[in-house]
Design a protein around this motif. Sequence first.
Motif, PDB file in Angstrom:
ATOM      1  N   ILE A  21       1.087  -2.388   2.168  1.00  0.00           N
ATOM      2  CA  ILE A  21       2.307  -2.683   2.922  1.00  0.00           C
ATOM      3  C   ILE A  21       3.502  -1.968   2.306  1.00  0.00           C
ATOM      4  CG2 ILE A  21       3.930  -4.528   3.515  1.00  0.00           C
ATOM      5  CD1 ILE A  21       1.493  -6.375   3.856  1.00  0.00           C
ATOM      6  N   GLN A  22       3.538  -1.886   0.980  1.00  0.00           N
ATOM      7  CA  GLN A  22       4.614  -1.171   0.317  1.00  0.00           C
ATOM      8  C   GLN A  22       4.578   0.319   0.662  1.00  0.00           C
ATOM      9  OE1 GLN A  22       7.173  -2.363  -1.285  1.00  0.00           O
ATOM     10  NE2 GLN A  22       8.016  -0.327  -1.727  1.00  0.00           N
ATOM     11  N   SER A  23       3.389   0.903   0.718  1.00  0.00           N
ATOM     12  CA  SER A  23       3.273   2.309   1.111  1.00  0.00           C
ATOM     13  C   SER A  23       3.752   2.519   2.541  1.00  0.00           C
ATOM     14  CB  SER A  23       1.832   2.792   0.956  1.00  0.00           C
ATOM     15  OG  SER A  23       1.487   2.947  -0.407  1.00  0.00           O
ATOM     16  N   ILE A  24       3.453   1.560   3.422  1.00  0.00           N
ATOM     17  CA  ILE A  24       3.951   1.638   4.786  1.00  0.00           C
ATOM     18  C   ILE A  24       5.473   1.608   4.802  1.00  0.00           C
ATOM     19  CG2 ILE A  24       4.136   0.347   6.962  1.00  0.00           C
ATOM     20  CD1 ILE A  24       1.188  -0.454   6.560  1.00  0.00           C
ATOM     21  N   LYS A  25       6.065   0.704   4.040  1.00  0.00           N
ATOM     22  CA  LYS A  25       7.525   0.599   4.009  1.00  0.00           C
ATOM     23  C   LYS A  25       8.161   1.879   3.468  1.00  0.00           C
ATOM     24  CE  LYS A  25       7.789  -4.442   3.623  1.00  0.00           C
ATOM     25  NZ  LYS A  25       8.173  -5.609   2.779  1.00  0.00           N
ATOM     26  N   GLU A  26       7.552   2.478   2.459  1.00  0.00           N
ATOM     27  CA  GLU A  26       8.075   3.735   1.926  1.00  0.00           C
ATOM     28  C   GLU A  26       7.958   4.853   2.947  1.00  0.00           C
ATOM     29  OE1 GLU A  26       6.884   2.563  -2.688  1.00  0.00           O
ATOM     30  OE2 GLU A  26       5.708   4.047  -1.584  1.00  0.00           O
ATOM     31  N   THR A  27       6.876   4.842   3.703  1.00  0.00           N
ATOM     32  CA  THR A  27       6.674   5.869   4.726  1.00  0.00           C
ATOM     33  C   THR A  27       7.644   5.702   5.885  1.00  0.00           C
ATOM     34  OG1 THR A  27       4.330   5.997   4.131  1.00  0.00           O
ATOM     35  CG2 THR A  27       4.957   6.906   6.256  1.00  0.00           C
ATOM     36  N   GLN A  28       8.048   4.462   6.167  1.00  0.00           N
ATOM     37  CA  GLN A  28       8.987   4.222   7.257  1.00  0.00           C
ATOM     38  C   GLN A  28      10.298   4.974   7.054  1.00  0.00           C
ATOM     39  OE1 GLN A  28       9.024  -0.084   7.108  1.00  0.00           O
ATOM     40  NE2 GLN A  28       7.810  -0.248   8.978  1.00  0.00           N
ATOM     41  N   GLU A  29      10.717   5.147   5.821  1.00  0.00           N
ATOM     42  CA  GLU A  29      11.948   5.883   5.553  1.00  0.00           C
ATOM     43  C   GLU A  29      11.817   7.334   5.993  1.00  0.00           C
ATOM     44  OE1 GLU A  29      13.251   5.371   1.545  1.00  0.00           O
ATOM     45  OE2 GLU A  29      12.841   3.220   1.526  1.00  0.00           O
ATOM     46  N   ALA A  30      10.637   7.918   5.763  1.00  0.00           N
ATOM     47  CA  ALA A  30      10.395   9.296   6.210  1.00  0.00           C
ATOM     48  C   ALA A  30      10.226   9.343   7.725  1.00  0.00           C
ATOM     49  CB  ALA A  30       9.162   9.852   5.516  1.00  0.00           C
TER      50      ALA A  30
END
Length: 357
Positions: A294-303
């Motif tokens: 989920i954290q990786s998803i949240k980081e990817t959302q910024e991109a």
Amino acid sequence: MPSNVSFTGPTGATAKVSIIDSGFRLSGLATDMLLTPSVDHFDRLPGLGSWSFLVESSTGRKVLFDLGGPADINLFPPQVADAVKQADAQVEGTKTVADVLVENGIELAQIDSVILSHGHWDHVGDITVFPSTTELVVGPGFKETFCPGYPTKPDVELPERYFEGRNVREIDFTSDKSSFFGAFRAVDFFGDGSFFLLDTPGHAVGHMAGLTRTTTNPDTFIFMGGDVCHHGGEIRPSPYLPIPDQVQFSQSGSLQDNAFLDGAIFRELNVKRGRKPDETFFDPVLAVDIPRAIQSIKETQEADAQDNVFFVFAHDMRVLDVVDLFPKSANEWKNKGWKEKALWTFLEDFTPAAVSA
């Protein structure tokens, strides 16, 4: 699109990137095997392909990011076919990524590296058809988990022949050669700022994404997401990228081409399911570390929210009728408006639930 978030990193050159479809399809998979919470009338996922990306440096080096799904599932240990059968799913495949390359005039000996986003069977194709000079590049912890392969390690999905006689190089995101791109630890693969591997753990051991700089002045990027997510509703909407007031469906499906629907009905659907209007429709189910996934998803959302970044996850079949496939280049994605055409088309999967809510 919102631009109130930053996704920046080292400057550099461009690389040519092409999206390869080998024709692999996994169909009939129950939605709840990958995604939660459920959406009414969306019990099974549409047929899933598995993209492979050919990345070519300005100096002529050629690498593949992922090898897609296999043409023959029986090349893998028996637990793979057993799992597909138990899931009541079906696998179709007529050719490999290697076949597609050769058909288009690229000799397999020209591929310097095959980079795996992770070690699951539907991403690893068949590397044994590549010469031993083609190295295998994997993420942190991969070797300990997967090597030397089945049957020495009876629970892994890759057979021993996958690794025999081949250099397996594991990326170290903690070395002094690593940097950051946005929130991600990154390794400059070619050394010229054109192609980065990103540390995106959670879904599987050693999971990585790829980021290719497709133009400069201004910079644009294709973000090759692997299995950071399995459906558009697992990464969108986000606080950075809310559902627009009008949603256009430009692909064929249950609605006519270029049909518009009120974005509010999808926001309301999400709220009725106990989510926030700007929260993803789904959370991941299939992961070795769900909080980190989920954290990786949240980081990817910024991109994903940046108008100069085109995020394509491995199973995103919603881009199929939008993008140009190999042997054509994908570098002009922004000028061709691919992101805008594909971004919200996944909402069509929820239309029966949204219009009846």
